[in-house]
Enzyme design. Structure first.
Site, mmCIF file in Angstrom:
data_model
loop_
_atom_site.group_PDB
_atom_site.id
_atom_site.type_symbol
_atom_site.label_atom_id
_atom_site.label_comp_id
_atom_site.label_asym_id
_atom_site.label_seq_id
_atom_site.Cartn_x
_atom_site.Cartn_y
_atom_site.Cartn_z
ATOM 1 N N ASP A 47 0.824 -1.210 0.000
ATOM 2 C CA ASP A 47 0.000 0.000 0.000
ATOM 3 C C ASP A 47 0.862 1.266 0.000
ATOM 4 O O ASP A 47 0.669 2.166 -0.817
ATOM 5 C CB ASP A 47 -0.804 0.031 1.312
ATOM 6 C CG ASP A 47 -2.290 -0.152 1.098
ATOM 7 O OD1 ASP A 47 -2.762 0.027 -0.031
ATOM 8 O OD2 ASP A 47 -2.975 -0.464 2.085
ATOM 9 N N GLU A 70 -5.249 7.581 0.163
ATOM 10 C CA GLU A 70 -5.773 6.864 1.326
ATOM 11 C C GLU A 70 -4.760 6.784 2.471
ATOM 12 O O GLU A 70 -5.137 6.877 3.637
ATOM 13 C CB GLU A 70 -6.188 5.437 0.918
ATOM 14 C CG GLU A 70 -6.768 4.668 2.098
ATOM 15 C CD GLU A 70 -7.207 3.259 1.778
ATOM 16 O OE1 GLU A 70 -7.021 2.800 0.637
ATOM 17 O OE2 GLU A 70 -7.731 2.603 2.683
ATOM 18 N N ASP A 126 -6.376 5.471 -4.512
ATOM 19 C CA ASP A 126 -6.437 4.298 -3.642
ATOM 20 C C ASP A 126 -5.302 3.396 -4.108
ATOM 21 O O ASP A 126 -5.386 2.757 -5.162
ATOM 22 C CB ASP A 126 -7.791 3.592 -3.767
ATOM 23 C CG ASP A 126 -8.002 2.588 -2.644
ATOM 24 O OD1 ASP A 126 -6.991 2.097 -2.098
ATOM 25 O OD2 ASP A 126 -9.167 2.298 -2.319
ATOM 26 N N ILE A 128 -4.001 0.568 -3.014
ATOM 27 C CA ILE A 128 -4.531 -0.792 -3.204
ATOM 28 C C ILE A 128 -5.977 -0.759 -2.758
ATOM 29 O O ILE A 128 -6.272 -0.522 -1.589
ATOM 30 C CB ILE A 128 -3.796 -1.864 -2.366
ATOM 31 C CG1 ILE A 128 -2.355 -2.015 -2.830
ATOM 32 C CG2 ILE A 128 -4.518 -3.215 -2.488
ATOM 33 C CD1 ILE A 128 -1.625 -3.183 -2.173
ATOM 34 N N ASP A 129 -6.867 -0.954 -3.688
ATOM 35 C CA ASP A 129 -8.277 -1.088 -3.350
ATOM 36 C C ASP A 129 -8.575 -2.580 -3.378
ATOM 37 O O ASP A 129 -8.188 -3.276 -4.320
ATOM 38 C CB ASP A 129 -9.132 -0.334 -4.375
ATOM 39 C CG ASP A 129 -10.595 -0.370 -4.005
ATOM 40 O OD1 ASP A 129 -10.921 -0.105 -2.838
ATOM 41 O OD2 ASP A 129 -11.421 -0.676 -4.881
ATOM 42 N N THR A 131 -7.932 -4.739 -0.399
ATOM 43 C CA THR A 131 -6.784 -5.354 0.287
ATOM 44 C C THR A 131 -7.044 -6.833 0.595
ATOM 45 O O THR A 131 -6.121 -7.641 0.529
ATOM 46 C CB THR A 131 -6.482 -4.599 1.599
ATOM 47 O OG1 THR A 131 -7.695 -4.355 2.275
ATOM 48 C CG2 THR A 131 -5.806 -3.278 1.309
ATOM 49 N N ARG A 260 -23.739 -1.390 -3.873
ATOM 50 C CA ARG A 260 -23.058 -1.318 -2.587
ATOM 51 C C ARG A 260 -24.122 -0.915 -1.584
ATOM 52 O O ARG A 260 -24.576 0.228 -1.569
ATOM 53 C CB ARG A 260 -21.938 -0.290 -2.648
ATOM 54 C CG ARG A 260 -20.923 -0.463 -1.546
ATOM 55 C CD ARG A 260 -19.646 0.286 -1.886
ATOM 56 N NE ARG A 260 -18.579 -0.092 -0.990
ATOM 57 C CZ ARG A 260 -17.791 -1.152 -1.174
ATOM 58 N NH1 ARG A 260 -17.953 -1.924 -2.229
ATOM 59 N NH2 ARG A 260 -16.851 -1.428 -0.304
ATOM 60 N N ASP A 273 -12.509 5.397 -3.219
ATOM 61 C CA ASP A 273 -13.114 4.084 -3.449
ATOM 62 C C ASP A 273 -14.103 4.084 -4.612
ATOM 63 O O ASP A 273 -14.589 3.020 -5.000
ATOM 64 C CB ASP A 273 -13.814 3.588 -2.178
ATOM 65 C CG ASP A 273 -12.820 3.021 -1.169
ATOM 66 O OD1 ASP A 273 -11.813 2.436 -1.602
ATOM 67 O OD2 ASP A 273 -13.051 3.178 0.043
HETATM 68 N N1 LIG Z 1 -18.101 -1.364 6.389
HETATM 69 C C1 LIG Z 1 -17.757 -1.051 5.146
HETATM 70 N N2 LIG Z 1 -18.710 -0.744 4.250
HETATM 71 C C2 LIG Z 1 -18.367 -0.432 2.998
HETATM 72 N N3 LIG Z 1 -17.090 -0.401 2.532
HETATM 73 C C3 LIG Z 1 -16.101 -0.687 3.390
HETATM 74 C C4 LIG Z 1 -16.384 -1.029 4.731
HETATM 75 N N4 LIG Z 1 -15.215 -1.268 5.354
HETATM 76 C C5 LIG Z 1 -14.244 -1.064 4.432
HETATM 77 N N5 LIG Z 1 -14.777 -0.731 3.239
HETATM 78 C C6 LIG Z 1 -14.079 -0.422 1.988
HETATM 79 O O1 LIG Z 1 -14.471 -1.273 0.956
HETATM 80 C C7 LIG Z 1 -13.441 -1.346 -0.026
HETATM 81 C C8 LIG Z 1 -13.278 -2.722 -0.555
HETATM 82 O O2 LIG Z 1 -14.524 -3.317 -0.603
HETATM 83 P P1 LIG Z 1 -14.906 -4.421 -1.658
HETATM 84 O O3 LIG Z 1 -13.624 -5.018 -2.095
HETATM 85 O O4 LIG Z 1 -15.755 -5.350 -0.880
HETATM 86 O O5 LIG Z 1 -15.644 -3.706 -2.737
HETATM 87 C C9 LIG Z 1 -12.202 -0.866 0.651
HETATM 88 O O6 LIG Z 1 -11.804 0.326 0.051
HETATM 89 C C10 LIG Z 1 -12.612 -0.635 2.094
HETATM 90 O O7 LIG Z 1 -12.093 0.512 2.637
HETATM 91 P P2 LIG Z 1 -10.662 0.542 3.341
HETATM 92 O O8 LIG Z 1 -9.665 0.691 2.225
HETATM 93 O O9 LIG Z 1 -10.683 1.714 4.233
HETATM 94 O O10 LIG Z 1 -10.483 -0.768 4.062
HETATM 95 MG MG LIG Z 2 -10.426 1.145 -1.171
HETATM 96 MG MG LIG Z 3 -6.958 0.946 -0.225
HETATM 97 MG MG LIG Z 4 -7.612 0.533 3.353
#
Ligand SMILES: Nc1ncnc2c1ncn2[C@@H]1O[C@H](COP(=O)(O)O)[C@@H](O)[C@H]1OP(=O)(O)O
Ligand SMILES: [Mg+2]
Ligand SMILES: [Mg+2]
Ligand SMILES: [Mg+2]
Length: 331
Positions: A47, A70, A126, A128-129, A131, A260, A273
């Site tokens: 990251d 981020e 972002d 790494i989106d 993770t 979402r 995101d």
């Molecule tokens: N409770 C949550 N509701 C929605 N999105 C979230 C939640 N917790 C983390 N995320 C974010 O969802 C993204 C990935 O989701 P997905 O892969 O399921 O689409 C990440 O960017 C993560 O943010 P973060 O980077 O702060 O961890």
């Molecule tokens: Mg993300």
């Molecule tokens: Mg990220």
């Molecule tokens: Mg993160």
């Protein structure tokens, strides 16, 4: 609007180099030479290196542009951060043409501290989106977007593990997506330079649609999605993957609907995101709103604080999908 030729080229280069860093961390990780044993998680290493790479390339090309990123350098500071700092510095310098010093590394990462807002232009990153997907060796994405006066005008997304053609499971992986406001959406393979325009699916009958949804039911409610699917008489199984790769799959017509659905009332989405992904779907002919039908508002700051959830679909079915979302969530 000008086609942002320089910005596009710099953003593509930055994203591809950041993807290289992520892939290198993953390779060392799985081959047993743990990048992390003594320091933090592999995700942190990748990251921070990815953010350093993108921010320093942007900083050199567009020194006046602020960045909403981020990550920050807190974990790399002082004696405590030394081990991690050395690791991140080495990884970052592997892919940069001009190597960074320690202080340049920290400064590059912290270029991402901008607060965002409605005036002028800034980038959002972002590094790494997805993770969770990265750790599993599944889908993740490096997502970079340019925002001008609150509007996303350029989006570049690198998806190292995403098949270029989802149907051709033996084909090459590494899909790069590019969108420019008013100029369309494109895809190319990591290992080729020719780009193809992409379009959302042409589907007009929502009963034939498929959802592309989070793997993590803590990020988007699977049970609400199932109810919405029943209301729309959808029978196809959902395509589940992590990260903004979902937006890429909607934009190129692999799947039809990305939802979402808020799991917790207090979760506020972040601009990095959704900036790149939402422009991709929009430029590929689709529509992206929140669950109230409002456009995403990237002008407020680091958060999408005026929006709840996401509904992305092609323009023919978006309003019917939104209706079903609202019906299901009102219960
Ligand atoms: N409770 C949550 N509701 C929605 N999105 C979230 C939640 N917790 C983390 N995320 C974010 O969802 C993204 C990935 O989701 P997905 O892969 O399921 O689409 C990440 O960017 C993560 O943010 P973060 O980077 O702060 O961890
Ligand atoms: Mg993300
Ligand atoms: Mg990220
Ligand atoms: Mg993160």
């Amino acid at each position: 609007m000008a086609a942002l030729v320089a910005e596009r080229a710099v953003a593509v280069d930055a994203v591809l180099r950041a993807c290289q860093v992520c892939q290198s961390v993953f390779k060392h990780l799985v081959s047993g030479e743990t990048v992390v044993k003594a320091d933090k998680s592999p995700v942190t290493v990748a990251d921070l290196s990815a953010q350093a790479v993108v921010n320093s390339i942007l900083g050199r090309a567009f020194p006046k542009d602020p960045i909403v990123g981020e990550e920050d350098s807190a974990d790399l500071q002082g004696d405590q951060g030394k081990l991690l700092r050395n690791k991140v510095l080495a990884l970052t310098n592997q892919v940069l043409a001009e190597p960074l010093s320690e202080s340049q590394l920290l400064a590059a990462i912290d270029r991402g501290n901008y607060v965002g807002g409605s005036k002028g232009r800034h980038w959002t990153l972002d590094p790494i989106d997805g993770t969770q997907g990265f750790i599993r060796g599944d889908q993740f994405a490096v997502c970079l977007a340019l925002i001008e006066d609150g509007q996303v005008v350029l989006g570049v997304m690198g998806c190292p593990n995403l098949l270029v053609d989802l149907e051709d499971t033996k084909g090459s992986r590494g899909s790069l997506f590019i969108a420019i406001k008013g100029h369309g959406a494109f895809q190319r393979s990591f290992d080729a330079t020719n780009e193809q325009p992409i379009h959302v699916s042409q589907l007009t009958d929502p009963t034939m649609a498929s959802f592309c949804e989070s793997v993590m039911s803590s990020h988007s409610s699977h049970s609400d999605a199932e109810r919405i699917g029943q209301l729309l008489h959808i029978t196809k199984p959902p395509l589940r993957m992590d990260s903004q790769c979902k937006y890429g799959c909607i934009a190129r017509g692999d799947s039809d609907i990305y939802l979402r659905l808020p799991v917790r009332a207090d979760y506020v989405e972040k601009i990095w995101d959704h900036a790149t992904g939402s422009l991709l779907v929009h430029e590929a002919g689709g529509q992206v709103t929140d669950i109230d039908g409002k456009p995403l508002d990237f002008s407020i700051g680091r958060y999408l604080s005026a929006n709840r959830g996401i509904v992305a679909a092609n323009s023919s079915i978006h309003s019917r999908v939104l209706q079903a979302v609202q019906q299901a969530l009102s219960k």
